[in-house]
Design a protein around this motif. Structure first.
Motif, PDB file in Angstrom:
ATOM      1  N   CYS A 245      -6.618  -4.908  -5.197  1.00  0.00           N
ATOM      2  CA  CYS A 245      -6.778  -6.351  -5.036  1.00  0.00           C
ATOM      3  C   CYS A 245      -5.973  -7.094  -6.089  1.00  0.00           C
ATOM      4  O   CYS A 245      -5.209  -8.007  -5.784  1.00  0.00           O
ATOM      5  CB  CYS A 245      -8.258  -6.730  -5.139  1.00  0.00           C
ATOM      6  SG  CYS A 245      -8.556  -8.505  -5.097  1.00  0.00           S
TER       7      CYS A 245
ATOM      8  N   LEU B 237      -2.206  -6.852  -5.457  1.00  0.00           N
ATOM      9  CA  LEU B 237      -1.729  -7.687  -4.371  1.00  0.00           C
ATOM     10  C   LEU B 237      -1.703  -9.162  -4.781  1.00  0.00           C
ATOM     11  O   LEU B 237      -0.841  -9.919  -4.346  1.00  0.00           O
ATOM     12  CB  LEU B 237      -2.614  -7.501  -3.134  1.00  0.00           C
ATOM     13  CG  LEU B 237      -2.546  -6.098  -2.529  1.00  0.00           C
ATOM     14  CD1 LEU B 237      -3.566  -5.961  -1.409  1.00  0.00           C
ATOM     15  CD2 LEU B 237      -1.156  -5.826  -2.010  1.00  0.00           C
TER      16      LEU B 237
ATOM     17  N   TYR C 104      -5.395 -10.150   0.035  1.00  0.00           N
ATOM     18  CA  TYR C 104      -4.685  -9.146   0.824  1.00  0.00           C
ATOM     19  C   TYR C 104      -3.677  -9.834   1.727  1.00  0.00           C
ATOM     20  O   TYR C 104      -4.067 -10.603   2.610  1.00  0.00           O
ATOM     21  CB  TYR C 104      -5.682  -8.337   1.670  1.00  0.00           C
ATOM     22  CG  TYR C 104      -6.779  -7.747   0.840  1.00  0.00           C
ATOM     23  CD1 TYR C 104      -6.529  -6.690  -0.028  1.00  0.00           C
ATOM     24  CD2 TYR C 104      -8.073  -8.264   0.885  1.00  0.00           C
ATOM     25  CE1 TYR C 104      -7.523  -6.164  -0.821  1.00  0.00           C
ATOM     26  CE2 TYR C 104      -9.072  -7.740   0.089  1.00  0.00           C
ATOM     27  CZ  TYR C 104      -8.789  -6.689  -0.752  1.00  0.00           C
ATOM     28  OH  TYR C 104      -9.779  -6.173  -1.546  1.00  0.00           O
TER      29      TYR C 104
ATOM     30  N   ALA D 174      -2.809  -4.113   4.452  1.00  0.00           N
ATOM     31  CA  ALA D 174      -3.193  -4.051   3.037  1.00  0.00           C
ATOM     32  C   ALA D 174      -4.706  -4.070   2.885  1.00  0.00           C
ATOM     33  O   ALA D 174      -5.269  -3.389   2.019  1.00  0.00           O
ATOM     34  CB  ALA D 174      -2.567  -5.217   2.275  1.00  0.00           C
ATOM     35  N   MET D 175      -5.372  -4.830   3.741  1.00  0.00           N
ATOM     36  CA  MET D 175      -6.829  -4.889   3.699  1.00  0.00           C
ATOM     37  C   MET D 175      -7.434  -3.542   4.111  1.00  0.00           C
ATOM     38  O   MET D 175      -8.381  -3.058   3.481  1.00  0.00           O
ATOM     39  CB  MET D 175      -7.338  -5.992   4.632  1.00  0.00           C
ATOM     40  CG  MET D 175      -8.784  -6.380   4.432  1.00  0.00           C
ATOM     41  SD  MET D 175      -9.247  -7.704   5.572  1.00  0.00           S
ATOM     42  CE  MET D 175      -7.866  -8.825   5.375  1.00  0.00           C
TER      43      MET D 175
ATOM     44  N   TRP E  20       0.809  -1.223   0.000  1.00  0.00           N
ATOM     45  CA  TRP E  20       0.000   0.000   0.000  1.00  0.00           C
ATOM     46  C   TRP E  20       0.837   1.264   0.000  1.00  0.00           C
ATOM     47  O   TRP E  20       0.365   2.346   0.315  1.00  0.00           O
ATOM     48  CB  TRP E  20      -0.970   0.017   1.174  1.00  0.00           C
ATOM     49  CG  TRP E  20      -0.408  -0.395   2.475  1.00  0.00           C
ATOM     50  CD1 TRP E  20      -0.385  -1.639   3.004  1.00  0.00           C
ATOM     51  CD2 TRP E  20       0.223   0.443   3.452  1.00  0.00           C
ATOM     52  NE1 TRP E  20       0.217  -1.648   4.229  1.00  0.00           N
ATOM     53  CE2 TRP E  20       0.587  -0.382   4.536  1.00  0.00           C
ATOM     54  CE3 TRP E  20       0.507   1.797   3.507  1.00  0.00           C
ATOM     55  CZ2 TRP E  20       1.222   0.096   5.662  1.00  0.00           C
ATOM     56  CZ3 TRP E  20       1.147   2.280   4.638  1.00  0.00           C
ATOM     57  CH2 TRP E  20       1.491   1.427   5.702  1.00  0.00           C
TER      58      TRP E  20
ATOM     59  N   ALA F 171      -7.211  -1.120   1.322  1.00  0.00           N
ATOM     60  CA  ALA F 171      -8.253  -1.341   0.323  1.00  0.00           C
ATOM     61  C   ALA F 171      -9.583  -0.756   0.781  1.00  0.00           C
ATOM     62  O   ALA F 171     -10.334  -0.194  -0.021  1.00  0.00           O
ATOM     63  CB  ALA F 171      -8.403  -2.839   0.036  1.00  0.00           C
TER      64      ALA F 171
END
Length: 226
Positions: free
Chosen positions: A20, A23, A78, A83-84, A9, A87
């Motif tokens: 998405c 990744l 992720y 990272a999630m 990110w 998003a």
């Protein structure tokens, strides 16, 4: 946090589906790419859990259980909780401030569009939920501050500063520190709700919120108008 996780990110801001796919590529392409629908389900579930429980208290186990998926499937989308969250922030960014807008319309109408005068109470609660979460937990979890800078509210503030600079070029604002103008106006609009500890259940109704936003815009323009 290792550099591989941070790399997920730290790039230019991207939309949630693009993030998405990116990744997925970083971890190696699976036999079958995850569907957009499943990716969106994970992001929406993660958003709800982050707001309900907090970023620190939400685990990947919570998210996989709520989505009825395995950790392997989750990590295919992720590779980390950070990272999630990136998003989630990217997917919700246009809910906070809307861009692009018609820059030829009167500046008061343009600012009303940018600050989402059209939002109903549920959408406003959704918007404030993530903003409060970052405000409360970013000191404990520095990755939230970096995610905000790269994917979230700071991106919107930079866009707002550019919009105000464009309005100054049209003779509608006096020259000045447009980034400062953007932060000032954002603080005027969101500050009362974000910094007084009001619960989401006490979010003002649509009429109150509209009156507050229009008053902030009017006050700002009388202070900075040409």
């Amino acid at each position: 946090m290792n550099t591989h996780t941070l790399a997920a990110w730290r790039d230019e801001p991207v939309e949630e589906n693009e993030l998405c796919d990116d990744l997925v590529r970083r971890r190696g392409r699976p036999r079958k790419l995850p569907s957009d629908a499943q990716c969106q389900q994970i992001v929406e579930t993660a958003r709800r859990l982050f707001v309900e429980k907090g970023y620190g208290a939400t685990t990947t186990d919570d998210i996989t259980a709520a989505c009825h998926i395995s950790k392997q499937t989750l990590y295919r989308f992720y590779p980390s909780k950070a990272a999630m969250f990136a998003a989630v922030i990217a997917a919700e960014r246009n809910l906070w401030l809307r861009f692009p807008v018609d820059e030829e319309q009167p500046i008061a109408a343009g600012l009303a569009d940018i600050f989402r005068l059209d939002l109903d109470e549920e959408a406003e609660r959704r918007r404030l939920g993530l903003q409060r979460l970052v405000l409360i937990e970013e000191r404990q979890y520095p990755e939230l501050r970096e995610i905000k800078t790269i994917h979230g509210g700071d991106v919107s503030l930079r866009a707002l500063g550019s919009y105000l600079a464009g309005q100054a070029a049209r003779g509608r604002l006096r020259p000045g520190d447009y980034a400062g103008y953007a932060r000032m106006l954002s603080d005027m609009v969101f500050g009362p709700l974000l910094k007084r500890g009001i619960s989401l259940s006490e979010t003002p109704d649509r009429a109150e919120r509209r009156a507050h936003l229009l008053a902030c815009i009017d006050l700002f323009l009388h202070g900075a108008g040409a």
